[in-house]
Write a protein that holds these residues in place. Structure first.
Motif, PDB file in Angstrom:
ATOM      1  N   ILE A   1     -18.175  13.012  -9.777  1.00  0.00           N
ATOM      2  CA  ILE A   1     -17.190  13.381  -9.791  1.00  0.00           C
ATOM      3  C   ILE A   1     -15.953  14.980  -9.247  1.00  0.00           C
ATOM      4  O   ILE A   1     -16.916  15.615 -10.214  1.00  0.00           O
ATOM      5  CB  ILE A   1     -15.834  12.896 -11.517  1.00  0.00           C
TER       6      ILE A   1
ATOM      7  N   ASP B   1      -9.756  17.188 -13.044  1.00  0.00           N
ATOM      8  CA  ASP B   1      -9.971  17.711 -11.458  1.00  0.00           C
ATOM      9  C   ASP B   1     -10.534  19.226 -11.430  1.00  0.00           C
ATOM     10  O   ASP B   1     -10.402  20.221 -11.560  1.00  0.00           O
ATOM     11  CB  ASP B   1      -8.130  18.588 -11.205  1.00  0.00           C
TER      12      ASP B   1
ATOM     13  N   ARG C   1     -16.453   8.893  -6.940  1.00  0.00           N
ATOM     14  CA  ARG C   1     -17.341   8.170  -6.283  1.00  0.00           C
ATOM     15  C   ARG C   1     -18.418   7.727  -6.871  1.00  0.00           C
ATOM     16  O   ARG C   1     -19.320   8.493  -8.122  1.00  0.00           O
ATOM     17  CB  ARG C   1     -17.725   9.265  -5.176  1.00  0.00           C
TER      18      ARG C   1
ATOM     19  N   ASN D   1     -11.661  13.167  -8.422  1.00  0.00           N
ATOM     20  CA  ASN D   1     -12.152  11.619  -7.345  1.00  0.00           C
ATOM     21  C   ASN D   1     -13.330  11.259  -8.011  1.00  0.00           C
ATOM     22  O   ASN D   1     -14.406  11.981  -8.322  1.00  0.00           O
ATOM     23  CB  ASN D   1     -11.679  11.983  -5.484  1.00  0.00           C
TER      24      ASN D   1
ATOM     25  N   ARG E   1     -12.995  17.010  -8.074  1.00  0.00           N
ATOM     26  CA  ARG E   1     -11.083  17.507  -7.609  1.00  0.00           C
ATOM     27  C   ARG E   1     -11.078  15.985  -8.173  1.00  0.00           C
ATOM     28  O   ARG E   1     -10.527  15.343  -7.950  1.00  0.00           O
ATOM     29  CB  ARG E   1     -11.461  17.668  -6.541  1.00  0.00           C
TER      30      ARG E   1
END
Length: 254
Positions: A245, A116, A251, A249, A247
């Motif tokens: 990447i 994160d 993509r 997440n 937080r």
């Protein structure tokens, strides 16, 4: 008694946590116009960055196919949350490179947990690949090896040979630029990221052509191999799109 590896891990964690605190302090101080407070925090942040850089272990990632020289590259192997992996402003210690070194790219199979982090990480596609634009240049060959990055599995692809004329190299693994060297002399910085369509995930033909060699996982002798029958990097499954990447997440993008 704590061993050296545990001590490094804990020191690294303290550095990263304190760095995040200082980033918040710096932002708040700037917003309220507290110049002295911001400068003091920035000075401490710089000292932390230098300490972090010095902690990076030099990992043997490749061996030049023509000279036998090894490449020992300082890499944060503890996780992607380290500043080494910040895409836009990585903190890295310059490696000592053999004169034949051209470029280092990479791929990564992401494990859990996903870090994160506020700033983006771009560790590459989910399986290893080569760049035909480079391997088609005269006397250029690549070396592939595996490297654990915390809970993730990384693959390093290093290119060796004479500096191609009129052919761009490739951004260094996890960053937005690459350094240009010729016969061991640093010439400056450049930037190039190949479109996804130009990456070749079919490694077998390059192995057969002796343009790609490999080092076995956890082989501390960094022995170069060219066999097809026992190559662990053939037929790996995973996403071909690159990962970004932020937080926690992930993509995927071209």
């Amino acid at each position: 008694m704590m061993d050296a590896e545990q001590e490094t891990t804990q020191t690294r964690r303290r550095i990263l946590d304190r760095g995040s605190q200082l980033d918040t302090v710096i932002t708040a101080a700037r917003l309220r116009g507290a110049t002295d407070a911001a400068q003091a925090a920035e000075t401490e942040r710089t000292a932390l960055a230098n300490h972090y850089r010095d902690l990076l272990p030099a990992v043997t990632i490749a061996r030049c196919p023509s000279t036998g020289a090894t490449v020992d590259y300082p890499i944060d192997v503890y996780d992607l949350d380290g500043w080494f992996w910040e895409y836009d402003a990585p903190i890295r210690r310059p490696p000592t490179l053999p004169a034949t070194w051209l470029a280092m790219t990479g791929a990564m199979r992401l494990g859990e947990p996903i870090p994160d982090t506020e700033h983006r990480r771009r560790p590459g596609p989910g399986v290893p690949y080569v760049i035909p634009r480079l391997l088609n240049c005269p006397d250029v060959r690549a070396v592939l090896t595996e490297l654990a990055i915390g809970p993730h599995t990384g693959w390093v692809i290093t290119y060796f040979g004479p500096l191609p004329t009129g052919v761009p190299l490739e951004n260094t693994w996890g960053t937005s630029s690459y350094s240009v060297h010729q016969n061991g002399t640093w010439l400056g910085w450049d930037s190039h990221e190949s479109p996804l369509a130009e990456l070749d995930f079919a490694l077998r033909p390059w192995l057969q052509a002796n343009r790609l060699l490999w080092i076995a996982p956890n082989d501390h002798t960094a022995t170069l191999r060219d066999s097809l029958t026992d190559c662990p990097y053939l037929g790996l499954e995973g996403p071909h799109h690159r990962a970004s990447i932020v937080r926690g997440n992930v993509r995927r993008y071209d």
